[in-house]
Enzyme design. Structure first.
Site, PDB file in Angstrom:
ATOM      1  N   MET A   1       0.829  -1.192   0.000  1.00  0.00           N
ATOM      2  CA  MET A   1       0.000   0.000   0.000  1.00  0.00           C
ATOM      3  C   MET A   1       0.875   1.258   0.000  1.00  0.00           C
ATOM      4  O   MET A   1       2.026   1.223   0.423  1.00  0.00           O
ATOM      5  CB  MET A   1      -0.914   0.009   1.228  1.00  0.00           C
ATOM      6  CG  MET A   1      -1.979  -1.073   1.193  1.00  0.00           C
ATOM      7  SD  MET A   1      -3.167  -0.815  -0.139  1.00  0.00           S
ATOM      8  CE  MET A   1      -4.258  -2.200   0.148  1.00  0.00           C
ATOM      9  N   CYS A   2       0.283   2.345  -0.395  1.00  0.00           N
ATOM     10  CA  CYS A   2       0.970   3.629  -0.434  1.00  0.00           C
ATOM     11  C   CYS A   2       0.657   4.415   0.839  1.00  0.00           C
ATOM     12  O   CYS A   2      -0.066   3.949   1.708  1.00  0.00           O
ATOM     13  CB  CYS A   2       0.518   4.411  -1.661  1.00  0.00           C
ATOM     14  SG  CYS A   2       0.654   3.462  -3.193  1.00  0.00           S
TER      15      CYS A   2
END
Length: 260
Positions: A1-2
């Site tokens: 995920m960012c």
């Protein structure tokens, strides 16, 4: 995920402190090494920086960290690639024009196999995130207009975000320069700093700032992130399905998807 970072303030404010903390997570204290970007609104204009290098090692990020670019709204993203190659076309935040304003979008999450509604806006890159952005704008362009009240636009955004979140992970930052819309699918936190100001220490870098010396008594500055950036402040944790509309550093509308 960012990871995401945004700022909403009632006076032009720089993002140097928070941005410094976030960039360490891009390849140093965190795995988000697949590029980064930041957009600062200056009136109706946008000053944007993007790089495919890890933010912890990026010379461009170093310039942004040490240059006090002042803005009332800013959006930043550090990427851990899930969908799409590591390239500038796939680097958030994304930007498009609608109704004479630049809209800026950044997304944390993934919706597998997403295809945008056909319309005026098309993705340039190959991420699901940019496709989601185009889908949002195509819906707004079809269903709203330049003079549509903000409350109606926000209602459309909430309905769209809730639908996306039911199909995958959808943590959102979206701004038209006047306001900032945030939606939490899984993780988001915020803090609003106002007088009396005090010091704060970053989690990811040996940096302390005394906000009292950097601000005036009238300043209101809110920071919205995926994970809290400081160790000695109390952050407000969003609940899954919660959304907030920020303007001038304050929450002016909010709600919660009870099915979220």
């Amino acid at each position: 995920m960012c990871e995401l970072l945004a700022m909403s303030a009632n006076t032009p404010t720089d993002l140097c402190f928070s941005f410094t903390g976030l960039t360490r997570r891009g390849g140093d204290t965190g795995p988000h090494k697949d590029g980064w970007g930041v957009a600062f609104y200056e009136g109706k204009g946008v000053r944007a920086f993007h790089d495919v290098d890890a933010s912890a090692n990026s010379r461009i990020a170093e310039v942004v960290q040490t240059t006090p670019i002042k803005s009332e709204v800013a959006i930043c993203h550090i990427r851990q690639a899930n969908v799409g190659a590591i390239c500038l076309a796939n680097t958030h935040p994304f930007q498009r024009e609608l109704w004479g304003r630049y809209w800026v979008f950044a997304h944390n999450g993934q919706i597998s196999g997403f295809r945008p509604t056909p319309g005026f806006y098309e993705p340039v890159g190959s991420t699901d995130s940019e496709s989601l952005f185009c889908d949002i704008l195509n819906h707004l362009r079809r269903d709203c207009g330049r003079d549509t009240p903000t409350e109606t636009i926000v209602a459309h955004l909430v309905a769209l975000a809730q639908g996306y979140a039911r199909a995958g992970v959808f943590n959102l930052l979206l701004s038209n320069g006047d306001w900032l819309f945030t939606f939490c699918s899984t993780k988001m936190a915020s803090i609003t700093r106002r007088a009396p100001f005090g010091p704060a220490r970053l989690k990811d870098a040996d940096v302390i700032v005394d906000f009292e010396s950097e601000t005036t008594p009238d300043d209101v500055v809110s920071v919205i992130v995926t994970e809290p950036l400081t160790t000695d402040e109390v952050w407000d944790i969003y609940r899954p399905g919660e959304w907030r509309l920020w303007r001038k550093g304050e929450v002016v509308m909010s709600g919660k998807d009870e099915a979220g």
